[in-house]
Design a protein around this motif. Structure first.
Motif, PDB file in Angstrom:
ATOM      1  N   ARG A 109      33.987  18.845  28.917  1.00 53.62           N
ATOM      2  CA  ARG A 109      34.189  20.289  29.083  1.00 53.62           C
ATOM      3  C   ARG A 109      33.111  20.914  29.943  1.00 53.62           C
ATOM      4  O   ARG A 109      33.392  21.693  30.829  1.00 53.62           O
ATOM      5  N   ASP A 110      31.845  20.586  29.676  1.00 52.36           N
ATOM      6  CA  ASP A 110      30.770  21.058  30.532  1.00 52.36           C
ATOM      7  C   ASP A 110      29.546  20.167  30.369  1.00 52.36           C
ATOM      8  O   ASP A 110      29.456  19.388  29.428  1.00 52.36           O
ATOM      9  N   VAL A 111      28.638  20.286  31.316  1.00 50.23           N
ATOM     10  CA  VAL A 111      27.453  19.444  31.366  1.00 50.23           C
ATOM     11  C   VAL A 111      26.245  20.328  31.637  1.00 50.23           C
ATOM     12  O   VAL A 111      26.308  21.241  32.457  1.00 50.23           O
ATOM     13  N   GLY A 112      25.170  20.062  30.948  1.00 51.31           N
ATOM     14  CA  GLY A 112      23.911  20.748  31.194  1.00 51.31           C
ATOM     15  C   GLY A 112      22.815  19.717  31.336  1.00 51.31           C
ATOM     16  O   GLY A 112      22.965  18.570  30.909  1.00 51.31           O
ATOM     17  N   TYR A 113      21.699  20.101  31.948  1.00 47.20           N
ATOM     18  CA  TYR A 113      20.630  19.133  32.126  1.00 47.20           C
ATOM     19  C   TYR A 113      19.279  19.821  32.186  1.00 47.20           C
ATOM     20  O   TYR A 113      19.186  21.022  32.415  1.00 47.20           O
ATOM     21  N   PHE A 114      18.255  19.026  31.973  1.00 53.13           N
ATOM     22  CA  PHE A 114      16.871  19.465  32.044  1.00 53.13           C
ATOM     23  C   PHE A 114      16.118  18.421  32.857  1.00 53.13           C
ATOM     24  O   PHE A 114      16.348  17.218  32.697  1.00 53.13           O
ATOM     25  N   GLU A 115      15.233  18.846  33.729  1.00 59.57           N
ATOM     26  CA  GLU A 115      14.474  17.930  34.560  1.00 59.57           C
ATOM     27  C   GLU A 115      13.035  17.883  34.040  1.00 59.57           C
ATOM     28  O   GLU A 115      12.204  18.702  34.419  1.00 59.57           O
ATOM     29  N   PRO A 116      12.701  16.918  33.140  1.00 59.40           N
ATOM     30  CA  PRO A 116      11.353  16.861  32.580  1.00 59.40           C
ATOM     31  C   PRO A 116      10.298  16.441  33.591  1.00 59.40           C
ATOM     32  O   PRO A 116       9.143  16.835  33.486  1.00 59.40           O
ATOM     33  N   SER A 117      10.672  15.639  34.565  1.00 60.34           N
ATOM     34  CA  SER A 117       9.752  15.231  35.629  1.00 60.34           C
ATOM     35  C   SER A 117      10.577  14.892  36.863  1.00 60.34           C
ATOM     36  O   SER A 117      11.795  14.751  36.788  1.00 60.34           O
ATOM     37  N   ARG A 118       9.905  14.750  37.970  1.00 62.54           N
ATOM     38  CA  ARG A 118      10.615  14.439  39.208  1.00 62.54           C
ATOM     39  C   ARG A 118      11.242  13.047  39.106  1.00 62.54           C
ATOM     40  O   ARG A 118      10.576  12.092  38.723  1.00 62.54           O
ATOM     41  N   GLY A 119      12.526  12.956  39.409  1.00 65.22           N
ATOM     42  CA  GLY A 119      13.228  11.681  39.347  1.00 65.22           C
ATOM     43  C   GLY A 119      13.763  11.340  37.971  1.00 65.22           C
ATOM     44  O   GLY A 119      14.161  10.206  37.728  1.00 65.22           O
ATOM     45  N   ALA A 120      13.796  12.307  37.062  1.00 67.30           N
ATOM     46  CA  ALA A 120      14.339  12.075  35.722  1.00 67.30           C
ATOM     47  C   ALA A 120      15.152  13.299  35.302  1.00 67.30           C
ATOM     48  O   ALA A 120      14.753  14.433  35.535  1.00 67.30           O
ATOM     49  N   LEU A 121      16.301  13.042  34.701  1.00 65.32           N
ATOM     50  CA  LEU A 121      17.171  14.106  34.192  1.00 65.32           C
ATOM     51  C   LEU A 121      17.577  13.774  32.769  1.00 65.32           C
ATOM     52  O   LEU A 121      17.980  12.647  32.488  1.00 65.32           O
ATOM     53  N   GLU A 122      17.444  14.736  31.888  1.00 69.87           N
ATOM     54  CA  GLU A 122      17.969  14.594  30.534  1.00 69.87           C
ATOM     55  C   GLU A 122      19.164  15.513  30.448  1.00 69.87           C
ATOM     56  O   GLU A 122      19.049  16.723  30.668  1.00 69.87           O
ATOM     57  N   ALA A 123      20.319  14.949  30.161  1.00 62.71           N
ATOM     58  CA  ALA A 123      21.563  15.704  30.235  1.00 62.71           C
ATOM     59  C   ALA A 123      22.314  15.657  28.911  1.00 62.71           C
ATOM     60  O   ALA A 123      22.107  14.763  28.091  1.00 62.71           O
ATOM     61  N   PHE A 124      23.161  16.652  28.732  1.00 64.21           N
ATOM     62  CA  PHE A 124      24.079  16.650  27.597  1.00 64.21           C
ATOM     63  C   PHE A 124      25.457  17.035  28.110  1.00 64.21           C
ATOM     64  O   PHE A 124      25.594  17.722  29.121  1.00 64.21           O
ATOM     65  N   ALA A 125      26.462  16.567  27.412  1.00 63.86           N
ATOM     66  CA  ALA A 125      27.840  16.894  27.785  1.00 63.86           C
ATOM     67  C   ALA A 125      28.609  17.262  26.528  1.00 63.86           C
ATOM     68  O   ALA A 125      28.420  16.651  25.471  1.00 63.86           O
ATOM     69  N   ARG A 126      29.441  18.276  26.646  1.00 61.73           N
ATOM     70  CA  ARG A 126      30.350  18.638  25.557  1.00 61.73           C
ATOM     71  C   ARG A 126      31.678  17.956  25.835  1.00 61.73           C
ATOM     72  O   ARG A 126      32.282  18.151  26.883  1.00 61.73           O
ATOM     73  N   ILE A 127      32.120  17.161  24.869  1.00 65.48           N
ATOM     74  CA  ILE A 127      33.350  16.390  25.012  1.00 65.48           C
ATOM     75  C   ILE A 127      34.397  17.017  24.103  1.00 65.48           C
ATOM     76  O   ILE A 127      34.173  17.152  22.892  1.00 65.48           O
ATOM     77  N   GLY A 128      35.522  17.392  24.674  1.00 63.42           N
ATOM     78  CA  GLY A 128      36.590  18.001  23.897  1.00 63.42           C
ATOM     79  C   GLY A 128      37.823  17.128  23.859  1.00 63.42           C
ATOM     80  O   GLY A 128      38.209  16.526  24.864  1.00 63.42           O
ATOM     81  N   ALA A 129      38.429  17.049  22.697  1.00 61.65           N
ATOM     82  CA  ALA A 129      39.710  16.348  22.524  1.00 61.65           C
ATOM     83  C   ALA A 129      40.540  17.215  21.587  1.00 61.65           C
ATOM     84  O   ALA A 129      40.316  17.231  20.385  1.00 61.65           O
ATOM     85  N   GLY A 130      41.471  17.964  22.174  1.00 65.44           N
ATOM     86  CA  GLY A 130      42.232  18.907  21.369  1.00 65.44           C
ATOM     87  C   GLY A 130      41.308  20.018  20.904  1.00 65.44           C
ATOM     88  O   GLY A 130      40.603  20.634  21.695  1.00 65.44           O
ATOM     89  N   ASP A 131      41.261  20.264  19.592  1.00 60.88           N
ATOM     90  CA  ASP A 131      40.358  21.290  19.072  1.00 60.88           C
ATOM     91  C   ASP A 131      39.060  20.697  18.526  1.00 60.88           C
ATOM     92  O   ASP A 131      38.250  21.398  17.950  1.00 60.88           O
ATOM     93  N   GLN A 132      38.850  19.405  18.726  1.00 57.59           N
ATOM     94  CA  GLN A 132      37.626  18.745  18.282  1.00 57.59           C
ATOM     95  C   GLN A 132      36.604  18.749  19.414  1.00 57.59           C
ATOM     96  O   GLN A 132      36.941  18.532  20.576  1.00 57.59           O
ATOM     97  N   LEU A 133      35.346  19.002  19.082  1.00 58.82           N
ATOM     98  CA  LEU A 133      34.280  19.054  20.081  1.00 58.82           C
ATOM     99  C   LEU A 133      33.155  18.131  19.656  1.00 58.82           C
ATOM    100  O   LEU A 133      32.715  18.162  18.505  1.00 58.82           O
ATOM    101  N   ARG A 134      32.709  17.261  20.577  1.00 55.93           N
ATOM    102  CA  ARG A 134      31.618  16.323  20.306  1.00 55.93           C
ATOM    103  C   ARG A 134      30.531  16.524  21.355  1.00 55.93           C
ATOM    104  O   ARG A 134      30.777  17.087  22.412  1.00 55.93           O
ATOM    105  N   ALA A 135      29.340  16.022  21.083  1.00 55.84           N
ATOM    106  CA  ALA A 135      28.227  16.119  22.026  1.00 55.84           C
ATOM    107  C   ALA A 135      27.753  14.719  22.398  1.00 55.84           C
ATOM    108  O   ALA A 135      27.775  13.798  21.580  1.00 55.84           O
ATOM    109  N   MET A 136      27.352  14.574  23.642  1.00 54.49           N
ATOM    110  CA  MET A 136      26.819  13.313  24.138  1.00 54.49           C
ATOM    111  C   MET A 136      25.555  13.639  24.937  1.00 54.49           C
ATOM    112  O   MET A 136      25.548  14.577  25.730  1.00 54.49           O
TER     113      MET A 136
END
Length: 166
Positions: A109-136
């Motif tokens: 559904r959407d993706v967000g990220y944080f850049e703790p240092s140069r060359g590194a990304l910490e990301a999260f994604a919201r995964i939707g299936a019907g009315d269920q929502l999970r995080a990765m």
């Protein structure tokens, strides 16, 4: 922290170029090159192709990880895109099939990220299936060859137990 990116479909504002039909009224006749040369007339402004924006590595990896964790793609398809324990974590998670559903197909559904240092990304994604929502959550690091690789993957729920080899 960067804003969450909502996935939207982007459409180009103009239609793709079409071939002119010389048999129709109002169309231009086909040009023939003068004395063996090739015509070098520039395309009109409306028909020049526009550069499409490149997808972010966080979007690409969210889609790839979702495909593996939902059973759509095999785990070994991520072998060259992961480093270290991330492949083992992904294989352990995929064996449990946490995002496999019987009804609606899971989508990012959407993706967000944080850049703790140069060359590194910490990301999260919201995964939707019907009315269920999970995080990765996952971490990407830029290698010496300038390719992004996944170094960690997490989902809600039990974590992979650490062994003596880890």
């Amino acid at each position: 922290m960067n804003k969450v990116m909502t996935r939207t479909v982007r459409h180009t504002p103009s239609r793709p170029p079409v071939r002119r039909d010389t048999r129709r009224p109002g169309s231009t006749p086909h040009r023939t090159p003068p004395a063996g040369g090739t015509p070098r007339t520039p395309l009109p402004e409306a028909t020049t192709p526009r550069a499409l924006p490149q997808p972010r590595p966080t979007d690409l990896f969210a889609d790839r990880l979702l495909a593996v964790l939902s059973g759509e793609r095999p785990v070994h398809s991520m072998l060259r895109h992961t480093v270290g324990r991330a492949y083992d974590e992904l294989a352990w998670l995929a064996a449990r099939g946490p995002l496999r559903t019987r009804g609606a197909r899971p989508v990012v559904r959407d993706v967000g990220y944080f850049e703790p240092s140069r060359g590194a990304l910490e990301a999260f994604a919201r995964i939707g299936a019907g009315d269920q929502l999970r995080a990765m959550a996952f971490r990407l690091e830029l290698g010496r060859d300038f390719r992004w690789r996944c170094t960690a993957v997490e989902l809600g729920g039990p974590r992979r137990p650490h062994t003596a080899d880890d």
